[in-house]
Each structure stands twice: as C-alpha cells, then as structure tokens.
Design a protein around this motif. Structure first.
Motif, PDB file in Angstrom:
ATOM      1  N   GLU A   1       8.811  -2.572  -4.971  1.00 25.58           N
ATOM      2  CA  GLU A   1       9.579  -1.217  -6.025  1.00 25.58           C
ATOM      3  C   GLU A   1      10.078  -1.054  -7.588  1.00 25.58           C
ATOM      4  O   GLU A   1      10.051  -2.325  -7.740  1.00 25.58           O
ATOM      5  CB  GLU A   1      10.689  -0.277  -5.288  1.00 25.58           C
ATOM      6  N   SER A   2       9.429  -0.658  -8.527  1.00 27.08           N
ATOM      7  CA  SER A   2      10.651  -0.191  -9.217  1.00 27.08           C
ATOM      8  C   SER A   2      11.819   0.099  -9.584  1.00 27.08           C
ATOM      9  O   SER A   2      12.210  -0.567 -10.536  1.00 27.08           O
ATOM     10  CB  SER A   2       9.387   0.972 -10.215  1.00 27.08           C
ATOM     11  N   ALA A   3      12.659   0.007  -8.736  1.00 27.15           N
ATOM     12  CA  ALA A   3      14.240   0.981  -8.410  1.00 27.15           C
ATOM     13  C   ALA A   3      14.314  -0.410  -7.367  1.00 27.15           C
ATOM     14  O   ALA A   3      14.088  -0.097  -6.205  1.00 27.15           O
ATOM     15  CB  ALA A   3      14.006   2.025  -9.071  1.00 27.15           C
ATOM     16  N   PRO A   4      16.072  -0.600  -7.538  1.00 25.93           N
ATOM     17  CA  PRO A   4      16.441  -0.951  -6.654  1.00 25.93           C
ATOM     18  C   PRO A   4      16.491   0.483  -4.996  1.00 25.93           C
ATOM     19  O   PRO A   4      16.597   1.474  -5.685  1.00 25.93           O
ATOM     20  CB  PRO A   4      18.058  -1.532  -7.105  1.00 25.93           C
ATOM     21  N   VAL A   5      16.405  -0.353  -4.039  1.00 26.36           N
ATOM     22  CA  VAL A   5      15.904   0.529  -2.970  1.00 26.36           C
ATOM     23  C   VAL A   5      17.813   0.792  -2.070  1.00 26.36           C
ATOM     24  O   VAL A   5      17.822  -0.281  -1.669  1.00 26.36           O
ATOM     25  CB  VAL A   5      14.893  -0.062  -2.181  1.00 26.36           C
ATOM     26  N   SER A   6      18.382   1.036  -1.626  1.00 27.60           N
ATOM     27  CA  SER A   6      19.419   1.571  -1.213  1.00 27.60           C
ATOM     28  C   SER A   6      19.193   2.127   0.797  1.00 27.60           C
ATOM     29  O   SER A   6      18.075   1.885   0.755  1.00 27.60           O
ATOM     30  CB  SER A   6      20.111   2.485  -0.967  1.00 27.60           C
ATOM     31  N   PHE A   7      19.941   0.790   1.001  1.00 25.79           N
ATOM     32  CA  PHE A   7      19.769   0.235   2.692  1.00 25.79           C
ATOM     33  C   PHE A   7      20.822   0.854   3.442  1.00 25.79           C
ATOM     34  O   PHE A   7      21.842   0.672   2.858  1.00 25.79           O
ATOM     35  CB  PHE A   7      19.717  -0.695   2.990  1.00 25.79           C
ATOM     36  N   GLU A   8      20.275   2.055   4.785  1.00 28.19           N
ATOM     37  CA  GLU A   8      21.617   2.361   5.245  1.00 28.19           C
ATOM     38  C   GLU A   8      21.293   1.300   7.220  1.00 28.19           C
ATOM     39  O   GLU A   8      20.677   1.516   7.276  1.00 28.19           O
ATOM     40  CB  GLU A   8      20.765   4.137   5.384  1.00 28.19           C
ATOM     41  N   LYS A   9      22.884   1.261   7.157  1.00 25.57           N
ATOM     42  CA  LYS A   9      23.002   0.899   8.363  1.00 25.57           C
ATOM     43  C   LYS A   9      23.164   2.240   9.280  1.00 25.57           C
ATOM     44  O   LYS A   9      23.958   2.568   9.379  1.00 25.57           O
ATOM     45  CB  LYS A   9      23.975  -0.766   8.324  1.00 25.57           C
TER      46      LYS A   9
ATOM     47  N   LEU B   1       1.021  -1.179   0.119  1.00 25.49           N
ATOM     48  CA  LEU B   1       0.347   0.007  -0.100  1.00 25.49           C
ATOM     49  C   LEU B   1       0.843   1.226   0.164  1.00 25.49           C
ATOM     50  O   LEU B   1       0.635   2.506  -0.284  1.00 25.49           O
ATOM     51  CB  LEU B   1      -1.042   0.075   1.446  1.00 25.49           C
ATOM     52  N   MET B   2       2.180   1.250   0.556  1.00 22.07           N
ATOM     53  CA  MET B   2       2.608   2.777   0.624  1.00 22.07           C
ATOM     54  C   MET B   2       4.295   2.328  -0.091  1.00 22.07           C
ATOM     55  O   MET B   2       5.237   1.495  -0.052  1.00 22.07           O
ATOM     56  CB  MET B   2       3.392   2.639   2.337  1.00 22.07           C
ATOM     57  N   PRO B   3       4.215   3.221  -0.974  1.00 18.30           N
ATOM     58  CA  PRO B   3       5.515   3.579  -1.806  1.00 18.30           C
ATOM     59  C   PRO B   3       7.029   3.643  -0.985  1.00 18.30           C
ATOM     60  O   PRO B   3       6.378   4.624   0.584  1.00 18.30           O
ATOM     61  CB  PRO B   3       5.767   4.339  -2.831  1.00 18.30           C
ATOM     62  N   LEU B   4       7.905   3.592  -1.049  1.00 20.53           N
ATOM     63  CA  LEU B   4       9.284   4.024  -1.071  1.00 20.53           C
ATOM     64  C   LEU B   4       9.978   5.167  -0.750  1.00 20.53           C
ATOM     65  O   LEU B   4       9.497   5.674  -2.008  1.00 20.53           O
ATOM     66  CB  LEU B   4      10.458   3.380   0.446  1.00 20.53           C
ATOM     67  N   ASP B   5      10.690   6.193  -0.617  1.00 18.15           N
ATOM     68  CA  ASP B   5      10.377   7.218  -1.140  1.00 18.15           C
ATOM     69  C   ASP B   5      11.807   7.342  -2.234  1.00 18.15           C
ATOM     70  O   ASP B   5      13.054   7.263  -0.998  1.00 18.15           O
ATOM     71  CB  ASP B   5      11.176   8.613   0.226  1.00 18.15           C
ATOM     72  N   ALA B   6      11.507   7.436  -3.588  1.00 20.17           N
ATOM     73  CA  ALA B   6      12.316   8.316  -4.280  1.00 20.17           C
ATOM     74  C   ALA B   6      13.588   8.357  -4.029  1.00 20.17           C
ATOM     75  O   ALA B   6      14.416   8.401  -5.846  1.00 20.17           O
ATOM     76  CB  ALA B   6      11.460   7.448  -5.033  1.00 20.17           C
ATOM     77  N   TYR B   7      12.980   9.359  -3.521  1.00 21.95           N
ATOM     78  CA  TYR B   7      13.585  11.403  -3.652  1.00 21.95           C
ATOM     79  C   TYR B   7      14.711  10.886  -2.277  1.00 21.95           C
ATOM     80  O   TYR B   7      15.935  12.427  -2.633  1.00 21.95           O
ATOM     81  CB  TYR B   7      12.877  12.388  -3.431  1.00 21.95           C
ATOM     82  N   VAL B   8      15.412  10.466  -1.924  1.00 23.29           N
ATOM     83  CA  VAL B   8      16.713   9.865  -0.976  1.00 23.29           C
ATOM     84  C   VAL B   8      17.687   8.966  -1.281  1.00 23.29           C
ATOM     85  O   VAL B   8      16.958   8.260  -1.834  1.00 23.29           O
ATOM     86  CB  VAL B   8      15.616   9.959   0.794  1.00 23.29           C
ATOM     87  N   GLU B   9      18.341   9.219  -0.749  1.00 26.74           N
ATOM     88  CA  GLU B   9      19.305   8.480  -0.662  1.00 26.74           C
ATOM     89  C   GLU B   9      19.094   6.656  -0.109  1.00 26.74           C
ATOM     90  O   GLU B   9      19.253   5.737  -1.081  1.00 26.74           O
ATOM     91  CB  GLU B   9      20.394   8.070  -0.420  1.00 26.74           C
ATOM     92  N   ASN B  10      18.797   6.939   0.845  1.00 25.19           N
ATOM     93  CA  ASN B  10      18.738   5.504   1.363  1.00 25.19           C
ATOM     94  C   ASN B  10      17.207   6.263   2.679  1.00 25.19           C
ATOM     95  O   ASN B  10      16.925   5.921   3.500  1.00 25.19           O
ATOM     96  CB  ASN B  10      19.465   5.515   2.407  1.00 25.19           C
TER      97      ASN B  10
END
Length: 151
Positions: free
Chosen positions: A108-116, A67-76
């Motif tokens: 997500e349509s593009a790979p998502v970056s994860f930050e530790k 239901l909820m998209p992740l923010d594509a406008y931030v790096e992580n």
C-alpha cells in the motif's frame, strides 16, 4: 493449469475468481486452521467458503495484496481478531501481526490502520463478509479481515 505471468502461484483459480468478482467495500476473511469457517459459511445467506489448505496466511496475504488494493476510504481496512482478556493478562504475543504490518506496508502507498476486534464480535462480522478463505495457518490469533479498495 498453466502459469500466468505476474500471478502468485499460491492463488488457486477459485481464489483468483473471488478476487476478480469482488468490488469496492467487499470484505474477505483469511482464516486460520482453527477458525469455524464451515460453521460460519453454512447457510444460504452466509459467506462463500474457499480453501487454501496448507498455505500460511502471511504468504496468502502477500499474494492477495499483489492483486487487490485495500480500501483507502475507511479508517481500518484491516481487522484482526483481538486477544482474549486472559491472554492479554498473560502478555501473550502475536508475532504474525508484525508480519501482516510489513506485508501491508509493502503493498500500500500509505500506512494501513488495523483494528483489533473482540473474538466473538469478529465471528459475527465474519458472517457478513463476501467470502472466507480457510488456510493452514497455525499461528494463534492469525485471523484477518480485509476490506477491498479500488485500483
């Protein structure tokens, strides 16, 4: 409560409301069973506490990202609680992170970056999110912070 078409059944009415009222850039934490959710949420300027007792984070993450998209406008747009130095030295593995990667890639349509994020810094960031959903997840280092995107 009646079932709605297309809505994952593990999302409670409260969590559905949370997803409906958050907007672009808002952040939520999906917290494991050991996370100090109530302590962090205790106060007038703190995040709201939601409960998903008995629900694992991978299943909840999958339902939320339906239901909820992740923010594509931030790096992580996804942040994970990193291992302590001691656990890194021991070679501690966190298989749930691989599950998170697969779930995010599925939605997500593009790979998502994860930050530790270092453990105590993660707690500090959690104090500033919109809400924390406390789950029944028992995997170590399973806490995950999500930044909401736009549809």
């Amino acid at each position: 409560m009646g079932k709605l078409k297309g809505i994952p059944h593990i999302l409670s009415p409260d969590i559905l409301h949370l997803l409906a009222v958050t907007g672009h850039g808002d952040e939520i934490v999906l917290a494991d069973i050991n996370f100090p959710t109530h302590t962090i949420c205790n106060g007038s300027d703190r995040p709201k506490e939601y409960r998903a007792d008995g629900v694992g984070i991978p299943a909840l993450l999958d339902a939320i990202l339906t239901l909820m998209p992740l923010d594509a406008y931030v790096e992580n747009p996804v942040q994970l609680m990193d291992l302590t130095d001691g656990d890194k030295t021991k070679g501690f593995q966190v298989p749930v992170w691989d599950e998170y990667r697969k779930i995010c890639d599925k939605h997500e349509s593009a790979p998502v970056s994860f930050e530790k994020v270092e453990r105590f810094e993660f707690y500090e960031r959690a104090k500033k999110v919109y809400a924390i959903i406390h789950t029944g997840e028992t995997a170590a280092y399973a806490n995950i912070l999500l930044k909401r995107g736009v549809c």
